[in-house]
Design a protein around this motif. Structure first.
Motif, PDB file in Angstrom:
ATOM      1  N   GLU A 122      54.529  23.343 -66.793  1.00 12.02           N
ATOM      2  CA  GLU A 122      54.476  23.786 -65.406  1.00 12.02           C
ATOM      3  C   GLU A 122      55.867  23.546 -64.822  1.00 12.02           C
ATOM      4  N   GLU A 123      56.565  24.609 -64.515  1.00  7.75           N
ATOM      5  CA  GLU A 123      57.961  24.435 -64.091  1.00  7.75           C
ATOM      6  C   GLU A 123      58.427  25.623 -63.267  1.00  7.75           C
ATOM      7  N   ASP A 124      59.440  25.360 -62.430  1.00  6.75           N
ATOM      8  CA  ASP A 124      60.134  26.451 -61.752  1.00  6.75           C
ATOM      9  C   ASP A 124      61.651  26.311 -61.909  1.00  6.75           C
ATOM     10  N   LEU A 125      62.090  25.503 -62.871  1.00  5.56           N
ATOM     11  CA  LEU A 125      63.522  25.310 -63.079  1.00  5.56           C
ATOM     12  C   LEU A 125      64.195  26.574 -63.611  1.00  5.56           C
ATOM     13  N   VAL A 126      63.500  27.312 -64.481  1.00  6.57           N
ATOM     14  CA  VAL A 126      64.102  28.521 -65.051  1.00  6.57           C
ATOM     15  C   VAL A 126      64.324  29.561 -63.959  1.00  6.57           C
ATOM     16  N   ALA A 127      63.336  29.760 -63.102  1.00  9.80           N
ATOM     17  CA  ALA A 127      63.503  30.702 -61.990  1.00  9.80           C
ATOM     18  C   ALA A 127      64.603  30.240 -61.044  1.00  9.80           C
ATOM     19  N   ALA A 128      64.653  28.927 -60.748  1.00 11.71           N
ATOM     20  CA  ALA A 128      65.688  28.398 -59.861  1.00 11.71           C
ATOM     21  C   ALA A 128      67.076  28.551 -60.449  1.00 11.71           C
ATOM     22  N   ALA A 129      67.162  28.673 -61.781  1.00  5.56           N
ATOM     23  CA  ALA A 129      68.452  28.861 -62.447  1.00  5.56           C
ATOM     24  C   ALA A 129      68.893  30.312 -62.474  1.00  5.56           C
ATOM     25  N   GLY A 130      68.158  31.192 -61.780  1.00  8.11           N
ATOM     26  CA  GLY A 130      68.558  32.592 -61.694  1.00  8.11           C
ATOM     27  C   GLY A 130      67.857  33.507 -62.671  1.00  8.11           C
ATOM     28  N   LEU A 131      66.725  33.029 -63.250  1.00  9.36           N
ATOM     29  CA  LEU A 131      66.033  33.811 -64.269  1.00  9.36           C
ATOM     30  C   LEU A 131      64.541  33.918 -63.945  1.00  9.36           C
ATOM     31  N   PRO A 132      64.201  34.493 -62.784  1.00 16.93           N
ATOM     32  CA  PRO A 132      62.783  34.611 -62.415  1.00 16.93           C
ATOM     33  C   PRO A 132      62.021  35.477 -63.407  1.00 16.93           C
ATOM     34  N   GLY A 133      60.822  35.030 -63.740  1.00 18.79           N
ATOM     35  CA  GLY A 133      59.956  35.805 -64.623  1.00 18.79           C
ATOM     36  C   GLY A 133      60.156  35.555 -66.103  1.00 18.79           C
ATOM     37  N   VAL A 134      61.291  35.003 -66.504  1.00 18.33           N
ATOM     38  CA  VAL A 134      61.561  34.829 -67.934  1.00 18.33           C
ATOM     39  C   VAL A 134      60.570  33.881 -68.575  1.00 18.33           C
ATOM     40  N   ALA A 135      60.212  32.793 -67.872  1.00 20.13           N
ATOM     41  CA  ALA A 135      59.328  31.771 -68.428  1.00 20.13           C
ATOM     42  C   ALA A 135      57.910  31.901 -67.897  1.00 20.13           C
ATOM     43  N   SER A 136      57.498  33.101 -67.525  1.00 22.24           N
ATOM     44  CA  SER A 136      56.157  33.282 -66.957  1.00 22.24           C
ATOM     45  C   SER A 136      55.061  33.237 -68.019  1.00 22.24           C
ATOM     46  N   GLY A 137      55.420  33.464 -69.276  1.00 22.05           N
ATOM     47  CA  GLY A 137      54.454  33.404 -70.370  1.00 22.05           C
ATOM     48  C   GLY A 137      54.739  32.243 -71.296  1.00 22.05           C
ATOM     49  N   PRO A 138      53.959  32.110 -72.365  1.00 24.28           N
ATOM     50  CA  PRO A 138      54.198  31.028 -73.324  1.00 24.28           C
ATOM     51  C   PRO A 138      55.572  31.170 -73.975  1.00 24.28           C
ATOM     52  N   PRO A 139      56.213  30.064 -74.329  1.00 18.69           N
ATOM     53  CA  PRO A 139      57.513  30.156 -74.990  1.00 18.69           C
ATOM     54  C   PRO A 139      57.396  30.790 -76.372  1.00 18.69           C
TER      55      PRO A 139
END
Length: 257
Positions: free
Chosen positions: A217-234
């Protein structure tokens, strides 16, 4: 890197699981322990605008990757002094991208680095202009499970957070080409004093393990300028008990060490 610059750039160097020799004596030492690697495939065109000048996305099978890496930093120190047991030891979670410069040198680019010790955060920002963020963090083990938590505590910043849990499985006897691509990285690309630089590092070969993702559960990837990239399983989940690391001084990317 512009299309014209990319056309003139050298082909990427081979991915090597073992570190090349440092070009100079070490500048810093540290250890990265209990490291969990989560990665999502991404379109290189999405990542390219987030990289320093003169650096392009590194790709494998047509894709680049966005990494969310949680671990315990252990005893940062300036060579040849011993690492600091308290101030140099803390949990860290970073968002990183994969890069290659015009000379073909592969590396990583950090979009953010969460750390729980204020002095190392301030030092890294001042000395290297790296995007460290002060956060309230935890990292603990329960049997074969490893859990990491982070929540930014700096005034004026959104309270970005992450909770990551994995169950560690057996060692990977023969890592894949993708496993090496995501972990065997021997320099950092970043901007310092208006120039893009690369900072070489060396450490033993990563001992890698399979891992099962229990929570993310995270929002660090979106905050780093990549919204949506980590919305699914890695697309990749790996674990390592860790390595001891040495860093050399930074070099301009347009000059050989």
């Amino acid at each position: 890197m512009s299309p014209a610059e990319a056309a003139k750039a050298a082909a990427p160097e081979p991915v090597t699981a073992d570190a090349p020799r440092l070009p100079s004596r070490p500048l810093m030492t540290q250890s990265w322990l209990d490291a969990t690697f989560l990665h999502w495939a991404a379109d290189p065109a999405l990542v390219a605008p987030l990289l320093p000048a003169g650096v392009r996305p590194d790709v494998i099978d047509g894709a680049t990757y966005v990494g969310l890496i949680a671990f315990r930093m252990h005893r940062i120190g300036w060579w040849p002094l011993p690492g600091m047991p308290y101030l140099g030891t803390f949990p860290e979670t970073n968002v990183r991208l994969y890069s290659v410069d015009a000379a073909g040198r592969r590396g990583v680019v950090f979009r953010s680095l969460e750390a729980s010790r204020l002095l190392p955060v301030a030092t890294a920002r001042t000395a290297f202009r790296l995007p460290y963020r002060w956060a309230r963090m935890s990292a603990y083990r329960s049997g074969d499970e490893y859990w990491y938590g982070s929540r930014r505590r700096e005034p004026g910043l959104p309270p970005s957070r992450s909770i990551i849990g994995v169950r560690v499985g057996p060692a990977i006897e023969t890592p894949s080409a993708l496993d090496h691509f995501l972990t065997a990285r021997w320099r950092l690309h970043f901007t310092l004093a208006g120039r893009t630089v690369h900072m070489p590092n060396a450490h033993p070969r990563w001992p890698l393990h399979h891992a099962e993702l229990l929570a993310c559960e995270e929002d660090l990837v979106a905050a780093a300028g990549l919204p949506g990239v980590a919305s699914g399983p890695p697309d990749s989940v790996l674990f390592s008990p860790g390595v001891a690391v040495r860093f050399a001084r930074p070099y301009a990317v347009d000059r050989r060490p």
